[in-house]
Design a protein around this motif. Structure first.
Motif, PDB file in Angstrom:
ATOM      1  N   VAL A 107       0.814  -1.218   0.000  1.00 46.08           N
ATOM      2  CA  VAL A 107       0.000   0.000   0.000  1.00 46.08           C
ATOM      3  C   VAL A 107       0.848   1.269   0.000  1.00 46.08           C
ATOM      4  N   GLY A 108       2.160   1.127  -0.135  1.00 45.49           N
ATOM      5  CA  GLY A 108       3.052   2.281  -0.049  1.00 45.49           C
ATOM      6  C   GLY A 108       2.856   3.310  -1.144  1.00 45.49           C
ATOM      7  N   GLY A 109       2.308   2.904  -2.273  1.00 44.38           N
ATOM      8  CA  GLY A 109       2.051   3.853  -3.339  1.00 44.38           C
ATOM      9  C   GLY A 109       0.566   4.041  -3.529  1.00 44.38           C
ATOM     10  N   GLY A 110       0.115   5.265  -3.664  1.00 44.68           N
ATOM     11  CA  GLY A 110      -1.297   5.524  -3.894  1.00 44.68           C
ATOM     12  C   GLY A 110      -2.090   5.618  -2.608  1.00 44.68           C
ATOM     13  N   THR A 111      -3.409   5.515  -2.743  1.00 52.42           N
ATOM     14  CA  THR A 111      -4.328   5.634  -1.609  1.00 52.42           C
ATOM     15  C   THR A 111      -5.012   4.305  -1.353  1.00 52.42           C
ATOM     16  N   SER A 112      -5.106   3.918  -0.090  1.00 58.05           N
ATOM     17  CA  SER A 112      -5.774   2.676   0.296  1.00 58.05           C
ATOM     18  C   SER A 112      -6.927   2.991   1.224  1.00 58.05           C
ATOM     19  N   VAL A 113      -8.007   2.220   1.118  1.00 55.97           N
ATOM     20  CA  VAL A 113      -9.119   2.344   2.053  1.00 55.97           C
ATOM     21  C   VAL A 113      -9.192   1.064   2.863  1.00 55.97           C
ATOM     22  N   LEU A 114      -9.408   1.203   4.171  1.00 54.21           N
ATOM     23  CA  LEU A 114      -9.434   0.070   5.088  1.00 54.21           C
ATOM     24  C   LEU A 114     -10.883  -0.265   5.404  1.00 54.21           C
ATOM     25  N   LEU A 115     -11.286  -1.499   5.069  1.00 53.23           N
ATOM     26  CA  LEU A 115     -12.679  -1.918   5.197  1.00 53.23           C
ATOM     27  C   LEU A 115     -12.790  -3.145   6.090  1.00 53.23           C
ATOM     28  N   GLY A 116     -13.963  -3.333   6.681  1.00 54.24           N
ATOM     29  CA  GLY A 116     -14.177  -4.518   7.489  1.00 54.24           C
ATOM     30  C   GLY A 116     -15.235  -4.278   8.544  1.00 54.24           C
ATOM     31  N   GLN A 117     -15.638  -5.368   9.192  1.00 55.99           N
ATOM     32  CA  GLN A 117     -16.615  -5.276  10.268  1.00 55.99           C
ATOM     33  C   GLN A 117     -15.987  -4.697  11.526  1.00 55.99           C
ATOM     34  N   SER A 118     -16.827  -4.224  12.441  1.00 54.83           N
ATOM     35  CA  SER A 118     -16.336  -3.829  13.754  1.00 54.83           C
ATOM     36  C   SER A 118     -15.732  -5.056  14.429  1.00 54.83           C
ATOM     37  N   GLY A 119     -14.584  -4.866  15.039  1.00 52.64           N
ATOM     38  CA  GLY A 119     -13.911  -5.979  15.689  1.00 52.64           C
ATOM     39  C   GLY A 119     -12.907  -6.685  14.808  1.00 52.64           C
ATOM     40  N   ALA A 120     -12.769  -6.242  13.542  1.00 45.29           N
ATOM     41  CA  ALA A 120     -11.822  -6.881  12.626  1.00 45.29           C
ATOM     42  C   ALA A 120     -10.390  -6.419  12.867  1.00 45.29           C
TER      43      ALA A 120
END
Length: 365
Positions: free
Chosen positions: A199-212
């Protein structure tokens, strides 16, 4: 450079993803004296925008249409006024990618979660039993957004047996063809160097359920405790929403990260292409079916059913594929119905206005 944006301003925005293509897209706003910036947070009709002059607070009233997919969101590149109290966002640049889900409302609307994202990191906790169907759901949305998905199995330290861990990884890889699957432990930092490189290049979005473990993972990637962290319940591995807004933050090794609140509902939103990519092996089998419109239910010469019978394709994958396709078809049908209803409503309104105008003219004769 295509616009008159100074080299210093260009350099200041570059860590957030600014490039020549964005400069080209911004040129007409530059001519109007507006400033380029990237939205790093949105709440209550206002947003924080990082510009070459620093972070400014701006109102989004001028770019808040009735369509919820066209509101300003975290990750947008915008044209903001150089001064003013309040200061306003005047426009946002065309999005390269957009992560959209359906809302829980009965109006069949989409909700945009983040824009201009290069990687969609799907965080899955190893503290509870794997829900492969939910992983596939996240992947369908990620593929549809235009971003490259990455599945990160968090809390790997809770699975000390390497054989068991390998089996879990294999199960996820089977459910995520073409997707990198990584195991990470924020506790002992196992796997973080590999994820940081991805993920060092560009933009990343972090997704997942609560508690992940998203907030913990975000802090590990950021190198500091930026996001609040709360303990999860032992009984089901779920936690409360520790992140309540979507925030864009710079990573120390380069690139940017958008953290999101835990998503309880992950409804598809016109994601047929994303579903197809998530189940790419099924699409490949389907291409060999005798009938081009094969429903893969009981048709003769169905290559998909033959793959299930031979063991090449797990039945669970086919059932998940069918489920997501049906859901997507329902949301598309509802959306089309809503659009038709809105068009009819607009026709009726214009018709009423026309009749009123005619009556007015007649009354003046």
């Amino acid at each position: 450079m295509s616009s008159s944006i100074s080299a210093a301003a260009f350099s200041a925005l570059a860590p957030y993803g600014w490039d020549e293509a964005w400069a080209d897209a911004f040129a007409r706003h530059d001519a109007d004296g507006l400033l380029p910036g990237r939205v790093i947070r949105v709440d209550r009709g206002q947003c924080d925008v990082v510009t070459a002059d620093g972070i400014v607070r701006a109102d989004t009233a001028f770019v808040t249409p009735h369509d919820p997919l066209r509101v300003v969101c975290t990750g947008d590149w915008v044209a903001v006024e150089p001064d003013g109290n309040p200061r306003y966002v005047r426009a946002y640049l065309p999005r390269r990618t957009a992560f959209v889900r359906s809302t829980s409302s009965k109006r069949s609307e989409g909700q945009i979660l983040a824009s201009n994202v290069d990687h969609a990191i799907v965080a899955v906790s190893l503290a509870v039993e794997l829900d492969l169907g939910r992983v596939e759901r996240f992947l369908a949305l990620a593929w549809e957004s235009g971003a490259q998905p990455v599945v990160v199995l968090t809390k790997a330290d809770l699975v000390p047996d390497p054989v068991t861990l390998a089996h879990l990884v294999q199960d996820v890889e089977t459910s995520a063809p073409g997707v990198t699957v990584l195991t990470v432990s924020s506790l002992d930092r196992t796997g973080l160097d590999v994820l940081s490189a991805v993920v060092g290049g560009g933009t990343s979005v972090l997704l997942g359920q609560s508690g992940a473990g998203k907030s913990t993972l975000a802090n590990a990637l950021l190198g500091e405790d930026v996001m609040d962290v709360q303990a999860t319940r032992d009984v089901d591995g779920k936690g409360r929403h520790t992140t309540t807004t979507r925030n864009l933050l710079l990573l120390p090794g380069g690139g940017a990260l958008i953290d999101t609140p835990g998503l309880r509902g992950v409804g598809l939103w016109d994601a047929e292409t994303g579903v197809g990519q998530t189940f790419s092996e099924i699409e490949e089998f389907a291409a060999r079916c005798r009938f081009h419109d094969c429903a893969h239910e009981a048709e003769p010469g169905c290559a998909v059913l033959e793959a299930v019978e031979s063991g090449e394709l797990p039945l669970r994958r086919l059932e998940s594929y069918r489920k997501l396709l049906r859901e997507n078809q329902r949301i598309v049908a509802k959306t089309d119905a809503r659009m038709r209803a809105e068009i009819r409503k607009e026709w009726k309104r214009k018709g009423a206005e026309g009749r009123a105008a005619m009556e007015f003219k007649r009354g003046r004769r």
